[in-house]
Design a protein around this motif. Structure first.
Motif, mmCIF file in Angstrom:
data_model
loop_
_atom_site.group_PDB
_atom_site.id
_atom_site.type_symbol
_atom_site.label_atom_id
_atom_site.label_comp_id
_atom_site.label_asym_id
_atom_site.label_seq_id
_atom_site.Cartn_x
_atom_site.Cartn_y
_atom_site.Cartn_z
ATOM 1 N N UNK A 197 0.838 -1.198 0.000
ATOM 2 C CA UNK A 197 0.000 0.000 0.000
ATOM 3 C C UNK A 197 0.877 1.253 0.000
ATOM 4 N N UNK A 198 1.913 1.261 0.820
ATOM 5 C CA UNK A 198 2.782 2.443 0.893
ATOM 6 C C UNK A 198 3.521 2.695 -0.428
ATOM 7 N N UNK A 210 -2.618 4.166 -9.061
ATOM 8 C CA UNK A 210 -1.783 3.807 -7.908
ATOM 9 C C UNK A 210 -2.385 4.323 -6.611
ATOM 10 N N UNK A 211 -2.779 5.591 -6.597
ATOM 11 C CA UNK A 211 -3.292 6.209 -5.377
ATOM 12 C C UNK A 211 -4.604 5.568 -4.932
ATOM 13 N N UNK A 212 -5.576 5.527 -5.829
ATOM 14 C CA UNK A 212 -6.866 4.958 -5.453
ATOM 15 C C UNK A 212 -6.799 3.438 -5.340
ATOM 16 N N UNK A 213 -5.907 2.822 -6.110
ATOM 17 C CA UNK A 213 -5.693 1.381 -5.984
ATOM 18 C C UNK A 213 -5.154 1.013 -4.615
ATOM 19 N N UNK A 242 -7.176 -1.273 -2.087
ATOM 20 C CA UNK A 242 -6.528 -2.500 -1.624
ATOM 21 C C UNK A 242 -6.479 -2.542 -0.096
ATOM 22 N N UNK A 243 -6.164 -1.427 0.521
ATOM 23 C CA UNK A 243 -6.077 -1.361 1.973
ATOM 24 C C UNK A 243 -7.441 -1.616 2.624
ATOM 25 N N UNK A 244 -8.478 -1.033 2.047
ATOM 26 C CA UNK A 244 -9.813 -1.118 2.645
ATOM 27 C C UNK A 244 -10.534 -2.405 2.254
ATOM 28 N N UNK A 245 -10.532 -2.723 0.968
ATOM 29 C CA UNK A 245 -11.331 -3.837 0.450
ATOM 30 C C UNK A 245 -10.538 -5.108 0.167
ATOM 31 N N UNK A 246 -9.225 -4.993 0.049
ATOM 32 C CA UNK A 246 -8.414 -6.162 -0.278
ATOM 33 C C UNK A 246 -8.332 -6.448 -1.768
#
Length: 137
Positions: free
Chosen positions: A14-15, A73-76, A80-84
């Motif tokens: 994510x980072x 990248x940003x919204x991905x 990814x962090x929230x929904x996986x």
């Protein structure tokens, strides 16, 4: 090791995706908001190369590519962090690598070797980020 129910690998992914998002959103939006100035600069850089006659269209293409890489990248990363769901984060990193490759190629052709060399670290970090997605199914 878990941080807020996320694995350390996921946090790193994510980072890196957020890093790519910030990098390319800033770069792409800078080109959008100062289009004339940036386009003029690019045309002067490629004035003595075989890109001279179509540097304007290449500038538009790299601008679009950078904005898309940044957004994906940003919204991905957030998604990814929230929904996986990792598809947009992976797409964003792929577009980021493509953007860097295009920028690197242009700087090498323009004989800006120091500028080209400065992109290597970005390329390696983002390639590593993409690689980490291959580590888990």
């Amino acid at each position: 090791m878990h941080i807020f129910d996320h694995t350390l690998l996921k946090v790193i992914q994510v980072l890196i995706s957020l890093f790519a998002g910030v990098l390319f959103l800033q770069s792409g939006f800078d080109k959008v908001f100062d289009f004339k100035g940036n386009k003029g600069y690019i045309q002067s850089v490629f004035a003595k190369t075989f890109f001279n006659s179509f540097s304007g269209i290449l500038f538009v293409i790299i601008t679009i590519l950078e904005v898309l890489a940044g957004l994906a990248s940003f919204f991905g990363a957030i998604f990814y962090f929230i929904e996986g769901q990792k598809d947009f984060a992976i797409l964003g990193l792929e577009l980021s690598l493509l953007s860097i490759l295009c920028l690197f190629t242009g700087q090498r052709i323009a004989k800006d070797y120091a500028g080209a060399a400065s992109l290597v670290g970005y390329f390696l970090l983002i390639a590593f980020g993409l690689f980490t997605f291959a580590l888990v199914g």
